[in-house]
Design a protein around this motif. Structure first.
Motif, short mmCIF file in Angstrom:
data_model
loop_
_atom_site.label_atom_id
_atom_site.label_comp_id
_atom_site.label_asym_id
_atom_site.label_seq_id
_atom_site.Cartn_x
_atom_site.Cartn_y
_atom_site.Cartn_z
N LEU A 4 -12.11 2.21 -15.63
CA LEU A 4 -11.83 1.07 -16.50
C LEU A 4 -12.06 1.47 -17.95
CD1 LEU A 4 -14.00 0.09 -14.00
CD2 LEU A 4 -12.93 -2.07 -14.58
N ASP A 5 -11.24 0.93 -18.85
CA ASP A 5 -11.50 1.16 -20.27
C ASP A 5 -11.00 -0.02 -21.09
OD1 ASP A 5 -8.74 1.51 -20.79
OD2 ASP A 5 -8.86 3.68 -20.63
N THR A 6 -11.44 -0.04 -22.34
CA THR A 6 -10.91 -0.99 -23.32
C THR A 6 -10.03 -0.18 -24.25
OG1 THR A 6 -12.95 -2.29 -23.21
CG2 THR A 6 -11.47 -2.69 -25.07
N PHE A 7 -8.75 -0.55 -24.33
CA PHE A 7 -7.76 0.24 -25.06
C PHE A 7 -7.33 -0.50 -26.32
CE2 PHE A 7 -3.59 2.27 -25.74
CZ PHE A 7 -3.97 3.60 -25.64
N LEU A 8 -7.45 0.17 -27.45
CA LEU A 8 -7.08 -0.39 -28.75
C LEU A 8 -5.70 0.12 -29.15
CD1 LEU A 8 -7.89 -1.84 -31.47
CD2 LEU A 8 -8.76 0.38 -32.20
N THR A 9 -4.80 -0.80 -29.47
CA THR A 9 -3.46 -0.44 -29.93
C THR A 9 -3.27 -0.93 -31.35
OG1 THR A 9 -2.59 -0.65 -27.68
CG2 THR A 9 -0.99 -0.60 -29.47
N ILE A 10 -2.85 -0.03 -32.23
CA ILE A 10 -2.57 -0.37 -33.63
C ILE A 10 -1.09 -0.14 -33.89
CG2 ILE A 10 -3.11 0.12 -36.04
CD1 ILE A 10 -5.81 1.19 -35.13
N THR A 11 -0.38 -1.19 -34.27
CA THR A 11 1.05 -1.11 -34.57
C THR A 11 1.25 -1.33 -36.06
OG1 THR A 11 1.55 -2.00 -32.37
CG2 THR A 11 3.34 -1.97 -33.99
N SER A 16 6.13 -0.49 -39.53
CA SER A 16 7.41 0.09 -39.10
C SER A 16 7.61 -0.02 -37.60
CB SER A 16 7.48 1.57 -39.51
OG SER A 16 6.51 2.33 -38.80
N GLY A 17 6.59 -0.51 -36.89
CA GLY A 17 6.71 -0.67 -35.45
C GLY A 17 6.15 0.47 -34.62
N GLU A 18 5.66 1.50 -35.28
CA GLU A 18 5.07 2.62 -34.55
C GLU A 18 3.64 2.28 -34.11
OE1 GLU A 18 5.30 6.42 -36.36
OE2 GLU A 18 7.45 6.26 -36.83
N SER A 19 3.30 2.68 -32.89
CA SER A 19 2.00 2.33 -32.33
C SER A 19 1.17 3.57 -32.01
CB SER A 19 2.17 1.51 -31.04
OG SER A 19 2.81 0.28 -31.31
N THR A 20 -0.13 3.44 -32.20
CA THR A 20 -1.08 4.46 -31.78
C THR A 20 -2.16 3.78 -30.94
OG1 THR A 20 -2.39 4.18 -33.81
CG2 THR A 20 -0.72 5.92 -33.80
N GLY A 21 -2.73 4.53 -30.01
CA GLY A 21 -3.72 3.96 -29.13
C GLY A 21 -5.01 4.75 -29.12
N GLN A 22 -6.09 4.07 -28.82
CA GLN A 22 -7.41 4.70 -28.79
C GLN A 22 -8.29 3.98 -27.77
OE1 GLN A 22 -8.66 7.44 -30.57
NE2 GLN A 22 -10.38 7.20 -29.17
N ILE A 23 -8.98 4.77 -26.93
CA ILE A 23 -9.93 4.20 -25.98
C ILE A 23 -11.23 3.89 -26.71
CG2 ILE A 23 -11.30 4.64 -23.91
CD1 ILE A 23 -8.99 6.47 -22.97
N ILE A 24 -11.71 2.65 -26.60
CA ILE A 24 -12.95 2.24 -27.28
C ILE A 24 -14.15 2.54 -26.40
CG2 ILE A 24 -14.20 0.32 -28.30
CD1 ILE A 24 -11.56 -1.04 -28.84
N ASN A 25 -14.07 2.19 -25.13
CA ASN A 25 -15.17 2.47 -24.21
C ASN A 25 -14.61 2.59 -22.80
OD1 ASN A 25 -14.80 -0.19 -23.18
ND2 ASN A 25 -16.24 -1.03 -24.66
N SER A 26 -15.44 3.06 -21.88
CA SER A 26 -14.95 3.22 -20.50
C SER A 26 -16.08 2.97 -19.52
CB SER A 26 -14.39 4.63 -20.30
OG SER A 26 -15.40 5.61 -20.40
N ALA A 27 -15.69 2.76 -18.27
CA ALA A 27 -16.64 2.54 -17.19
C ALA A 27 -16.02 3.01 -15.89
CB ALA A 27 -17.03 1.06 -17.10
N SER A 28 -16.83 3.03 -14.85
CA SER A 28 -16.37 3.37 -13.52
C SER A 28 -16.41 2.12 -12.65
CB SER A 28 -17.27 4.46 -12.91
OG SER A 28 -17.31 5.60 -13.73
N GLY A 29 -15.78 2.18 -11.50
CA GLY A 29 -15.80 1.03 -10.61
C GLY A 29 -15.31 1.40 -9.23
#
Length: 262
Positions: free
Chosen positions: A56-63, A66-79
């Motif tokens: 599991l993770d929390t995923f940050l998307t910045i658009t 111009s409409g271009e997007s980049t993503g970054q994982i903020i935190n993660s966990a197991s399950g």
């Protein structure tokens, strides 16, 4: 009107052909996925069903403007997935991951907005299962006992092996197993399997302890006994000695299971 009648059949044929091509492309993608992951997690040398592990993770998307997007994982966990019914999957993880929402990052998100005006920022809690990422749909968190149930929809729900809470605690010294993504180490093709021993439960504490390796990112790992029953969800590790970890008591696991897993 006559012209419309003449072109209508052609339009219908084009629409049907487009639908056919789209469906064919989807079928090819699904077939390729099944070929790649269909038997990947089959193993008989561990009581832990490898396909039941979830990341599991929390995923940050910045658009940008111009409409271009980049993503970054903020935190993660197991399950661990514990039940699949139709297309719905129920999984358990640590409540301290579930309880973190977007408001916890408000300062950082505000700073990004100031530095990069015109950007659209979104965060999403997602879960990886059987070679795909899915949005988490429901979250039920017992923060006091650090246990959480989440749900998501997947066409591979039938791949989940049903796991139930153990009827009793293991004996001290009994073997236990866990699969984790420590420090966010994860890929769909990889499983980090750990084994250790049950050490007992600390009085006046919500935790029982295990000689299982764990560090940041291991939180939420399902702990199974040698029969493949769920005995705990890992929540804490000992600073500078990560081979000892603490997890939720069996009573809390049973309670959440009975309340939310159907």
């Amino acid at each position: 009107m006559k012209v419309l009648k003449k072109i209508a059949p052609a339009m219908i044929i084009i629409a049907l052909f487009t639908l056919f091509c789209t469906q064919l492309q989807n079928n090819n993608h699904h077939l390729a996925h099944v070929i790649k992951f269909g038997n990947l997690y089959e193993a008989s040398n561990t009581p832990y069903p490898l396909q039941n592990f979830v990341y599991l993770d929390t995923f940050l998307t910045i658009t940008d403007s111009s409409g271009e997007s980049t993503g970054q994982i903020i935190n993660s966990a197991s399950g661990i997935a514990v039940r699949g019914t139709r297309n719905k999957v129920y999984a358990m993880t640590a409540a301290h991951w579930c309880s973190v929402d977007e408001s916890s990052y408000s300062s950082a998100l505000s700073m990004i907005s100031v530095l990069y005006p015109g950007t659209v920022i979104k965060t999403q809690k997602r879960i990886a299962f059987f070679g795909e990422f899915y949005p988490i749909e429901e979250i039920y968190a017992d923060v006091e006992n650090d246990v959480c149930v989440v749900t998501f929809t997947s066409p591979y729900a039938h791949k989940v092996k049903t796991i139930k809470p153990a009827k009793r605690y293991p004996e001290i010294g009994d073997k236990v197993y866990a699969i984790s993504s420590p420090l966010g180490m994860f890929s769909h093709e990889m499983r980090l399997i750990f084994d250790g021993y049950f050490a007992g439960c600390q009085p006046e504490s919500i935790y029982c302890f295990y000689t299982l390796a764990g560090v940041e990112g291991s939180s939420g790992s399902g702990v199974l006994d040698s029969r493949g029953n769920l005995v705990s969800i890992l929540d804490v590790s000992v600073i500078n000695f990560h081979e000892v970890t603490g997890g939720a008591r069996l009573e809390a696991i049973r309670n959440m299971y009975d309340l939310y897993i159907r």
